[in-house]
Design a protein around this motif. Structure first.
Motif, PDB file in Angstrom:
ATOM      1  N   LEU A 143       1.029  -1.268   0.039  1.00 30.55           N
ATOM      2  CA  LEU A 143       0.037   0.032  -0.101  1.00 30.55           C
ATOM      3  C   LEU A 143       1.234   1.298  -0.136  1.00 30.55           C
ATOM      4  CD1 LEU A 143      -2.594   0.877   0.288  1.00 30.55           C
ATOM      5  CD2 LEU A 143      -3.008   1.203   3.015  1.00 30.55           C
ATOM      6  N   LEU A 144       2.110   1.167   0.806  1.00 30.17           N
ATOM      7  CA  LEU A 144       3.099   2.345   0.296  1.00 30.17           C
ATOM      8  C   LEU A 144       3.475   2.253  -1.057  1.00 30.17           C
ATOM      9  CD1 LEU A 144       4.611   1.521   4.063  1.00 30.17           C
ATOM     10  CD2 LEU A 144       2.527   3.581   3.841  1.00 30.17           C
ATOM     11  N   ILE A 145       3.863   1.202  -1.384  1.00 25.26           N
ATOM     12  CA  ILE A 145       4.917   1.122  -2.764  1.00 25.26           C
ATOM     13  C   ILE A 145       3.590   1.767  -3.368  1.00 25.26           C
ATOM     14  CG2 ILE A 145       5.641   0.136  -4.619  1.00 25.26           C
ATOM     15  CD1 ILE A 145       6.848  -1.901  -2.096  1.00 25.26           C
ATOM     16  N   LEU A 146       2.411   1.545  -3.422  1.00 23.69           N
ATOM     17  CA  LEU A 146       0.994   2.406  -4.427  1.00 23.69           C
ATOM     18  C   LEU A 146       0.625   3.409  -4.214  1.00 23.69           C
ATOM     19  CD1 LEU A 146      -0.656   1.593  -6.469  1.00 23.69           C
ATOM     20  CD2 LEU A 146      -2.442   0.979  -4.648  1.00 23.69           C
ATOM     21  N   ALA A 147       0.844   3.958  -2.960  1.00 19.65           N
ATOM     22  CA  ALA A 147       1.257   5.501  -2.595  1.00 19.65           C
ATOM     23  C   ALA A 147       2.411   6.124  -3.458  1.00 19.65           C
ATOM     24  CB  ALA A 147       1.558   5.798  -0.797  1.00 19.65           C
ATOM     25  N   ALA A 148       3.436   5.610  -3.557  1.00 18.44           N
ATOM     26  CA  ALA A 148       4.282   6.848  -4.446  1.00 18.44           C
ATOM     27  C   ALA A 148       4.102   5.562  -5.843  1.00 18.44           C
ATOM     28  CB  ALA A 148       5.562   5.528  -4.165  1.00 18.44           C
ATOM     29  N   TYR A 149       4.060   5.109  -6.327  1.00 16.86           N
ATOM     30  CA  TYR A 149       4.113   4.498  -7.595  1.00 16.86           C
ATOM     31  C   TYR A 149       2.668   4.648  -8.604  1.00 16.86           C
ATOM     32  CZ  TYR A 149       3.668   0.940 -11.157  1.00 16.86           C
ATOM     33  OH  TYR A 149       4.151   0.139 -12.600  1.00 16.86           O
ATOM     34  N   TRP A 150       1.944   5.292  -7.782  1.00 17.71           N
ATOM     35  CA  TRP A 150       0.173   5.504  -8.345  1.00 17.71           C
ATOM     36  C   TRP A 150       1.005   6.958  -9.526  1.00 17.71           C
ATOM     37  CZ3 TRP A 150      -5.256   4.408  -6.937  1.00 17.71           C
ATOM     38  CH2 TRP A 150      -5.691   4.425  -7.700  1.00 17.71           C
TER      39      TRP A 150
END
Lengths: 158, 115
Positions: free
Chosen positions: A101-108
């Motif tokens: 979820l943290l990765i997604l917060a940066a990735y998206w």
């Protein structure tokens, strides 16, 4: 313990997870190919990232809603007592998805602001995060399948 | 870096993963759900099942938001725009991701396999 509403939510959770695994796999393939030097279709990847983002959020949220029933109906009754390694795999799945979820917060948002076709550090990190996210989702999917084989939520008997 | 707007995202990722890893390691007091009672609490009564996981993602996201917010300061962004600091920041963010994932795997395997 496990009512009809929870079963419907679990079904939607599974459908969203299917969308997620498909989109994240396509996204991973694009990232790997681009890191190996193949050209990337930016528009296509942006679409995949958007699908990954929304399906991740839906799957994750529904998983959180269904989790208490699983905790009491399956994990307490069977896994913790008799198959602790299954609980270990489930906990790994949960924590890796939390980190995902943290990765997604940066990735998206990163996919929206950078041009991944340019050979910059941003683009490389973007692709690596996409691959890591894909691996997290695949691990979650395989763990979910494995645990469902051991005992489906709402199923009968030990 | 190509775009300075990516700097707060990398700092946020670094901060979020570090906070998540620290929370796994030191078990701070977090909100948890008591499924048998259907209640939220900060401390579980003895013998009661407590789902502490519910506190983890919000805590990690809070760490992400703090890192993201701090890195939006112009001075921080200007510092990381250089090629050297940008590489270091990207590497640190990836190391934080890998470390937190590895710690989660190690912790759960050691805990549950030891039972």
């Amino acid at each position: 313990m496990f009512d009809y509403g929870s079963k419907v939510l679990l079904l939607i959770h599974g459908l969203a997870a299917t969308v997620l695994i498909g989109s994240t796999t396509h996204n991973m393939v694009i990232a790997v190919r681009h890191l190996m030097g193949s050209p990337v279709r930016r528009k296509l990847q942006k679409i995949y990232v958007r699908i990954v983002g929304w399906s991740y959020l839906v799957t994750f949220t529904l998983g959180l809603i269904v989790y208490p029933a699983f905790r009491l109906d399956v994990r307490k009754e069977l896994f913790d007592a008799h198959v602790p390694l299954a609980t270990a795999f489930f906990e790994i799945k949960e924590h890796t998805l939390g980190i995902g979820l943290l990765i997604l917060a940066a990735y998206w948002p990163l996919s929206r602001i950078i041009d991944v076709r340019k050979p910059t550090i941003d683009a490389k990190v973007h692709h690596l995060l996409g691959i890591i996210l894909g691996l997290i989702v695949w691990n979650a999917m395989l763990t979910g399948w494995f645990l469902s084989i051991l005992r489906p939520v709402g199923g009968v008997g030990p | 870096m190509q775009d300075s707007r990516s700097i707060p995202l990398f700092v946020g990722l670094l901060a979020g993963c570090t906070v998540y890893l620290a929370a796994m390691a030191i078990h701070p007091t977090l909100i948890c759900y008591l499924p048998e009672r259907g209640e939220w609490a900060f401390a579980a009564p003895k013998g009661e099942i407590a789902m502490h996981y519910y506190g983890m993602p919000p805590l990690g996201l809070a760490g992400f938001a703090v890192g993201w917010g701090l890195a939006r300061a112009r001075g921080v962004r200007r510092f990381f725009e250089g090629a050297g600091p940008a590489r270091i920041l990207a590497a640190l963010a990836l190391i934080a991701v890998a470390s937190s994932l590895a710690y989660a795997v190690m912790r759960e395997l050691l805990h549950w396999a030891a039972l």
